[in-house]
Design a protein around this motif. Sequence first.
Motif, PDB file in Angstrom:
ATOM      1  N   GLY A 329       0.798  -1.387   0.014  1.00  0.00           N
ATOM      2  CA  GLY A 329      -0.043   0.119  -0.079  1.00  0.00           C
ATOM      3  C   GLY A 329       0.756   1.284   0.139  1.00  0.00           C
ATOM      4  N   ALA A 330       2.156   1.372  -0.147  1.00  0.00           N
ATOM      5  CA  ALA A 330       2.885   2.461   0.155  1.00  0.00           C
ATOM      6  C   ALA A 330       3.131   3.284  -1.365  1.00  0.00           C
ATOM      7  CB  ALA A 330       4.416   2.000   0.265  1.00  0.00           C
ATOM      8  N   GLN A 331       3.138   4.333  -1.198  1.00  0.00           N
ATOM      9  CA  GLN A 331       3.132   5.376  -2.538  1.00  0.00           C
ATOM     10  C   GLN A 331       4.798   5.530  -2.799  1.00  0.00           C
ATOM     11  OE1 GLN A 331       0.864   8.646  -1.526  1.00  0.00           O
ATOM     12  NE2 GLN A 331      -1.086   7.582  -1.998  1.00  0.00           N
ATOM     13  N   LEU A 332       4.925   5.761  -3.968  1.00  0.00           N
ATOM     14  CA  LEU A 332       6.520   6.044  -4.462  1.00  0.00           C
ATOM     15  C   LEU A 332       6.301   7.176  -5.761  1.00  0.00           C
ATOM     16  CD1 LEU A 332       9.484   5.468  -4.805  1.00  0.00           C
ATOM     17  CD2 LEU A 332       8.999   3.724  -6.732  1.00  0.00           C
ATOM     18  N   VAL A 333       7.289   8.351  -5.271  1.00  0.00           N
ATOM     19  CA  VAL A 333       7.519   9.430  -6.232  1.00  0.00           C
ATOM     20  C   VAL A 333       8.751   9.523  -6.594  1.00  0.00           C
ATOM     21  CG1 VAL A 333       7.031  11.775  -6.522  1.00  0.00           C
ATOM     22  CG2 VAL A 333       5.448  10.628  -5.281  1.00  0.00           C
ATOM     23  N   VAL A 334       8.913   9.594  -7.846  1.00  0.00           N
ATOM     24  CA  VAL A 334      10.448   9.612  -8.273  1.00  0.00           C
ATOM     25  C   VAL A 334      10.649  10.856  -9.174  1.00  0.00           C
ATOM     26  CG1 VAL A 334      12.096   8.475  -9.844  1.00  0.00           C
ATOM     27  CG2 VAL A 334      10.366   7.162  -8.438  1.00  0.00           C
ATOM     28  N   VAL A 335      11.649  11.489  -8.976  1.00  0.00           N
ATOM     29  CA  VAL A 335      11.954  12.735  -9.793  1.00  0.00           C
ATOM     30  C   VAL A 335      13.777  12.463 -10.224  1.00  0.00           C
ATOM     31  CG1 VAL A 335      12.419  15.113  -9.718  1.00  0.00           C
ATOM     32  CG2 VAL A 335      10.530  14.249  -8.446  1.00  0.00           C
ATOM     33  N   GLY A 336      13.785  12.308 -11.662  1.00  0.00           N
ATOM     34  CA  GLY A 336      15.298  12.330 -11.936  1.00  0.00           C
ATOM     35  C   GLY A 336      15.449  11.660 -13.401  1.00  0.00           C
ATOM     36  N   GLU A 337      16.458  11.840 -13.761  1.00  0.00           N
ATOM     37  CA  GLU A 337      16.753  11.380 -15.346  1.00  0.00           C
ATOM     38  C   GLU A 337      17.901  10.612 -15.430  1.00  0.00           C
ATOM     39  OE1 GLU A 337      16.818  14.779 -17.697  1.00  0.00           O
ATOM     40  OE2 GLU A 337      18.192  15.993 -16.386  1.00  0.00           O
ATOM     41  N   GLY A 338      18.373  10.005 -16.210  1.00  0.00           N
ATOM     42  CA  GLY A 338      19.757   9.327 -16.644  1.00  0.00           C
ATOM     43  C   GLY A 338      19.424   8.156 -17.690  1.00  0.00           C
ATOM     44  N   ASP A 339      19.908   7.157 -17.019  1.00  0.00           N
ATOM     45  CA  ASP A 339      19.729   5.763 -17.924  1.00  0.00           C
ATOM     46  C   ASP A 339      18.461   5.440 -18.587  1.00  0.00           C
ATOM     47  OD1 ASP A 339      19.818   2.978 -19.040  1.00  0.00           O
ATOM     48  OD2 ASP A 339      21.486   2.496 -17.636  1.00  0.00           O
ATOM     49  N   PRO A 340      18.355   5.326 -19.665  1.00  0.00           N
ATOM     50  CA  PRO A 340      16.696   5.068 -20.343  1.00  0.00           C
ATOM     51  C   PRO A 340      16.278   3.669 -19.631  1.00  0.00           C
ATOM     52  CG  PRO A 340      18.338   5.809 -22.177  1.00  0.00           C
ATOM     53  CD  PRO A 340      19.213   5.560 -20.802  1.00  0.00           C
ATOM     54  N   PHE A 341      16.942   2.655 -19.272  1.00  0.00           N
ATOM     55  CA  PHE A 341      16.733   1.522 -18.671  1.00  0.00           C
ATOM     56  C   PHE A 341      15.970   1.840 -17.399  1.00  0.00           C
ATOM     57  CE2 PHE A 341      17.055  -1.713 -15.605  1.00  0.00           C
ATOM     58  CZ  PHE A 341      16.633  -2.968 -16.318  1.00  0.00           C
ATOM     59  N   TYR A 342      16.236   2.704 -16.642  1.00  0.00           N
ATOM     60  CA  TYR A 342      15.863   3.176 -15.177  1.00  0.00           C
ATOM     61  C   TYR A 342      14.666   3.976 -15.360  1.00  0.00           C
ATOM     62  CZ  TYR A 342      19.743   0.525 -13.078  1.00  0.00           C
ATOM     63  OH  TYR A 342      20.331  -0.425 -12.751  1.00  0.00           O
ATOM     64  N   GLU A 343      14.846   4.603 -16.455  1.00  0.00           N
ATOM     65  CA  GLU A 343      13.567   5.791 -16.679  1.00  0.00           C
ATOM     66  C   GLU A 343      12.278   4.875 -16.860  1.00  0.00           C
ATOM     67  OE1 GLU A 343      15.997   9.504 -18.285  1.00  0.00           O
ATOM     68  OE2 GLU A 343      14.974   8.511 -19.761  1.00  0.00           O
ATOM     69  N   ASN A 344      12.675   4.155 -17.997  1.00  0.00           N
ATOM     70  CA  ASN A 344      11.510   3.120 -18.363  1.00  0.00           C
ATOM     71  C   ASN A 344      11.170   2.228 -17.245  1.00  0.00           C
ATOM     72  OD1 ASN A 344      11.538   4.180 -21.163  1.00  0.00           O
ATOM     73  ND2 ASN A 344      13.054   2.928 -21.750  1.00  0.00           N
ATOM     74  N   MET A 345      11.915   1.864 -16.497  1.00  0.00           N
ATOM     75  CA  MET A 345      11.511   1.077 -15.334  1.00  0.00           C
ATOM     76  C   MET A 345      10.570   1.789 -14.361  1.00  0.00           C
ATOM     77  SD  MET A 345      14.035  -0.877 -12.362  1.00  0.00           S
ATOM     78  CE  MET A 345      14.097   0.623 -11.475  1.00  0.00           C
ATOM     79  N   PHE A 346      10.808   3.122 -14.078  1.00  0.00           N
ATOM     80  CA  PHE A 346       9.849   3.530 -13.173  1.00  0.00           C
ATOM     81  C   PHE A 346       8.416   4.120 -14.062  1.00  0.00           C
ATOM     82  CE2 PHE A 346      14.048   4.278 -10.886  1.00  0.00           C
ATOM     83  CZ  PHE A 346      13.355   3.844  -9.665  1.00  0.00           C
ATOM     84  N   ARG A 347       8.904   4.299 -15.260  1.00  0.00           N
ATOM     85  CA  ARG A 347       7.411   4.504 -16.207  1.00  0.00           C
ATOM     86  C   ARG A 347       6.634   3.343 -16.039  1.00  0.00           C
ATOM     87  NH1 ARG A 347      11.284   7.089 -20.354  1.00  0.00           N
ATOM     88  NH2 ARG A 347      10.937   9.074 -20.043  1.00  0.00           N
TER      89      ARG A 347
END
Length: 488
Positions: A329-347
């Motif tokens: 039930g936790a919430q997660l908010v991400v702010v950042g940019e960098g490796d497309p792999f991790y960008e896509n992972m959080f998307r």
Amino acid sequence: MSAQPLKVLYVSTEVEPYAKTGGLADVAGSLPRALASAGMDIAIVMPSYKFIAEGTYVTDFPVPIQNRMETAIIRQSSIKATSDPNDSVEVPVFFIDNHHYFYRDNIYGYADDGDRWGFFSRALLELIKHIDFYPDVLHFNDWQAGPAAAMLKEEYQNKEGYKSIASVLTVHNLKYQGIFGRPMLDFLGLSDSLFDPEKMEFYGQINFLKGGIVYADLVNTVSPTYAEEIKTEAYGEQLDGLLRKREAHLFGILNGINTDQYNPGTDPYLSHHFSAEYVEGKKQVKADLQKELGLPVNNAPLLGLVSRLVDQKGLDLIGHIAHDILQKGAQLVVVGEGDPFYENMFRQFEQDYPEQVRAFIGFNKSLAQRVYGASDFFLMPSRYEPCGLGQMIAFRYGSIPIVRATGGLADTVFDYDQDAEKGNGFVFHNYEAAELLDAVNRSLRLYENKQDWNKLVRHVMTLDFSWERSAKDYMAFYRRALQKVGRQ
């Protein structure tokens, strides 16, 4: 000597508020101000980039580079030492301008970066005589200024005015070293004798950072633990042997943060202000951020991540455990940019959990500040972390860090379950997803105990990670460098 203020010329390729890509700019924009407030005669020198409009013309002069001359145009501005309007202390900032090398849209990432920082290194040494500011200590930062440390010792200390200058080098991240082909020595105007494993040669190439480490009188990193880690093969980035050789002259000094800029009591980006004495405002900041981002406005634990999205930051561990956390039930908010792999992972996590995850890919300063202010926990499960400023900012905003014990994280975050009185976060040691999950689970259990939770939030908001504390360590560091060159 002791009756006169110590004179320091602080060299950085980026300085907040003029130019920034990361933590170096924060350090370079804050440490000199704290040192000036402590009575030091300090000035900053940095390049002038295309996007910097500040500065009044001071002088210009030719800089010898290889078989030609390049012009350095010098402009000057200043930054106030404090935000107090009654405080008149300012830090002079000298900009080295050259259209060919610095009239660029970005600070780094060009094919001629070696030439650019080679020019900068020689120009900053030439600058000293043109502005008549002969420092006691030259403070270099990172690989870009490495050649200047070599030039100072090999060439300039034979010249009048330069003979008694001590030099120090701060390594902010050993991974970035500035490695170029052998012809770079000719461009720098340095002797072929430096193409030596004991000097600047590095597996058949020239290593700017290695030159700085070899030639600076003293070297420091940005936390005591990282100074120890980089002497090992695991963290040494192939320079561990050199660092062990220089260990008597290698120190760790913890960074600080700008407590005026990161202040939940005055932060203009927060919808409500709060403090250790009045934490209720934090609950409203959280609710407002949830509403802003389209998340359910409730009391679910909110985990924040403000980071470069790169492998160093332990994001693969988050990827392994995210489903477990979110299913609680936790919430997660991400702010950042960098490796497309991790960008896509959080998307992808946002798509899978639209009621719990928001991923802002890019950097947004105001949103980042609101995430610090709203989050209950702050994730930093790094592979390595030379210092880390995120955990210090999180403390300031009452967000409890969940970290791996490495580098500056090990020096600043102590496990609550090990010592409830001194503990200020949740810590794991081995780089394993199961250990991170255990740390998160332990933090979520405490979150359910509101009395102990609120006590911990108030406690971390009182911790002192101001630059005033670090400035005292740097003053002692400079004195030690002067002792090494026989000046004290």
